[in-house]
Design a protein around this motif. Structure first.
Motif, short mmCIF file in Angstrom:
data_model
loop_
_atom_site.label_atom_id
_atom_site.label_comp_id
_atom_site.label_asym_id
_atom_site.label_seq_id
_atom_site.Cartn_x
_atom_site.Cartn_y
_atom_site.Cartn_z
N HIS A 1 0.87 -1.18 0.00
CA HIS A 1 0.00 0.00 0.00
C HIS A 1 0.90 1.23 0.00
O HIS A 1 2.09 1.14 0.32
CB HIS A 1 -0.99 0.00 1.17
CG HIS A 1 -0.36 0.11 2.53
ND1 HIS A 1 0.03 1.30 3.08
CD2 HIS A 1 -0.05 -0.84 3.45
CE1 HIS A 1 0.54 1.09 4.28
NE2 HIS A 1 0.51 -0.21 4.53
N LEU B 1 -0.81 -6.08 3.79
CA LEU B 1 -0.20 -5.19 2.80
C LEU B 1 0.90 -4.42 3.51
O LEU B 1 0.70 -3.90 4.61
CB LEU B 1 -1.24 -4.22 2.21
CG LEU B 1 -2.04 -4.76 1.04
CD1 LEU B 1 -3.11 -5.72 1.50
CD2 LEU B 1 -2.65 -3.64 0.27
N ASP C 1 -6.49 2.93 1.24
CA ASP C 1 -5.37 2.50 2.08
C ASP C 1 -5.81 1.29 2.89
O ASP C 1 -6.24 1.41 4.03
CB ASP C 1 -4.95 3.65 3.00
CG ASP C 1 -3.65 3.37 3.72
OD1 ASP C 1 -2.95 2.41 3.35
OD2 ASP C 1 -3.34 4.10 4.67
N TYR C 2 -5.72 0.11 2.29
CA TYR C 2 -6.13 -1.13 2.94
C TYR C 2 -4.96 -1.76 3.68
O TYR C 2 -3.80 -1.45 3.40
CB TYR C 2 -6.71 -2.10 1.90
CG TYR C 2 -8.02 -1.61 1.35
CD1 TYR C 2 -9.21 -1.94 1.98
CD2 TYR C 2 -8.07 -0.79 0.23
CE1 TYR C 2 -10.42 -1.47 1.49
CE2 TYR C 2 -9.27 -0.32 -0.26
CZ TYR C 2 -10.44 -0.66 0.37
OH TYR C 2 -11.64 -0.18 -0.09
N ARG C 3 -5.24 -2.64 4.61
CA ARG C 3 -4.20 -3.27 5.43
C ARG C 3 -4.00 -4.74 5.13
O ARG C 3 -3.01 -5.34 5.55
CB ARG C 3 -4.54 -3.10 6.91
CG ARG C 3 -4.49 -1.66 7.34
CD ARG C 3 -3.07 -1.16 7.26
NE ARG C 3 -3.01 0.26 7.50
CZ ARG C 3 -2.35 1.11 6.74
NH1 ARG C 3 -1.70 0.69 5.69
NH2 ARG C 3 -2.33 2.38 7.01
N GLU D 1 -9.66 -1.09 5.46
CA GLU D 1 -9.40 0.28 4.97
C GLU D 1 -9.27 1.22 6.16
O GLU D 1 -10.09 1.19 7.08
CB GLU D 1 -10.55 0.72 4.06
CG GLU D 1 -10.09 1.60 2.92
CD GLU D 1 -10.12 3.08 3.24
OE1 GLU D 1 -9.42 3.84 2.57
OE2 GLU D 1 -10.85 3.47 4.15
N SER E 1 -3.68 0.58 -2.95
CA SER E 1 -3.31 -0.75 -2.48
C SER E 1 -3.14 -1.65 -3.69
O SER E 1 -3.85 -1.52 -4.68
CB SER E 1 -4.41 -1.32 -1.56
OG SER E 1 -4.55 -0.49 -0.42
N THR F 1 -1.75 -5.78 -5.10
CA THR F 1 -1.29 -7.15 -4.86
C THR F 1 -1.04 -7.82 -6.20
O THR F 1 -1.62 -7.43 -7.22
CB THR F 1 -2.30 -7.95 -4.01
OG1 THR F 1 -1.74 -9.21 -3.67
CG2 THR F 1 -3.63 -8.13 -4.73
N PHE G 1 -9.63 -6.62 -0.87
CA PHE G 1 -8.86 -5.73 0.00
C PHE G 1 -9.70 -5.43 1.24
O PHE G 1 -10.87 -5.07 1.13
CB PHE G 1 -8.50 -4.45 -0.75
CG PHE G 1 -7.54 -4.67 -1.88
CD1 PHE G 1 -6.17 -4.67 -1.66
CD2 PHE G 1 -8.00 -4.89 -3.17
CE1 PHE G 1 -5.28 -4.89 -2.70
CE2 PHE G 1 -7.11 -5.11 -4.21
CZ PHE G 1 -5.75 -5.10 -3.98
N GLU H 1 -5.10 -3.74 -8.36
CA GLU H 1 -4.83 -2.48 -7.68
C GLU H 1 -6.15 -1.76 -7.44
O GLU H 1 -7.08 -1.88 -8.24
CB GLU H 1 -3.92 -1.59 -8.52
CG GLU H 1 -3.59 -0.30 -7.79
CD GLU H 1 -3.00 0.77 -8.69
OE1 GLU H 1 -3.58 1.05 -9.76
OE2 GLU H 1 -1.98 1.35 -8.30
#
Length: 167
Positions: A85, A157, A140-142, A114, A94, A96, A111, A136
Motif C-alpha cells: 500500500h 499489505l 489505504d487497505y491493510r 481500509e 493498495s 497485490t 482488499f 490495484e
C-alpha cells in the motif's frame, strides 16, 4: 460487488525513440508496452529472465527503481507473491500480485481493513501474460484475501518501499 480491472491500468504511450536498456536488461519506465497503474503510478513490465530459461519475470518499478521482481516458475509457484500500500502522506492505493497456478484462469482480490473505515473492496485481477496476475485499487487497505478456484490466501499489505533518489 466486483469491480473490473480495466480502469486500473493504462498503457504508456510509445516513446519517440526507444530508451536504451539498463545493464540489468530492464527498460526505463515509459518504454513501449509498459503498463502504468492508475492509482500508484507503478510501472508494470514483463521482462525476460535468463535464470529461468527465458521465462518472463514480472517487474514493478517506481521512479525507475525496482520495487519487486517476481519470476515465472514452472509448476506450482506462489499464487500470492506480494502486497503493498502507499506510504503515509501519499494518495492512498493498495496493490497485490502473484503467479497464476497451472490450470487457473482468474483471481479475485478482496482488499480489507481500509484505514478510513470503508468497506472491503473486491477486484477481479488483471491477467498479465500466461503466468501473472495483478490487482490495484484506490484506498489505504491493510490486508488482502486472494481467491482462485483452488486457493484462498491472505496477506498483510506492506508500505511501499521508499525509492532511493540519485542526486
Amino acid at each position: 460487488m466486483t469491480e473490473t480491472p480495466t480502469a486500473a491500468l493504462a498503457v504508456a504511450p510509445e516513446p519517440v525513440a526507444e530508451p536504451a536498456p539498463r545493464q540489468d536488461g530492464v527498460r526505463p519506465p515509459g518504454a513501449g508496452g509498459d503498463l502504468v497503474l492508475a492509482n500508484s503510478g507503478i510501472v508494470v513490465r514483463l521482462v525476460p529472465n535468463p535464470a529461468f530459461n527465458g521465462r518472463p519475470a514480472l517487474a514493478l518499478l517506481s521512479d525507475d527503481e525496482p520495487v519487486a521482481l517476481t519470476p515465472a516458475l514452472a509448476g506450482s509457484g506462489r499464487v500470492l507473491a506480494g502486497a503493498l500500500h502507499g506510504r503515509r502522506g501519499e494518495r492512498p492505493w493498495s496493490l497485490t500480485w502473484g503467479r497464476l497456478p497451472a490450470g487457473e484462469f482468474s483471481v479475485c482480490a478482496e482488499f480489507v481493513g481500509e484505514t478510513q473505515g470503508g468497506a472491503p473492496r473486491t477486484i477481479l485481477a488483471t491477467r498479465l501474460g500466461p503466468d501473472f496476475w495483478l490487482a490495484e485499487t484506490a484506498g489505504d487497505y491493510r490486508g488482502v484475501t486472494v481467491t482462485t478456484a483452488q486457493n484462498r490466501l491472505y496477506s498483510a499489505l506492506w508500505p511501499a518501499p521508499a525509492t532511493p533518489h540519485m542526486l
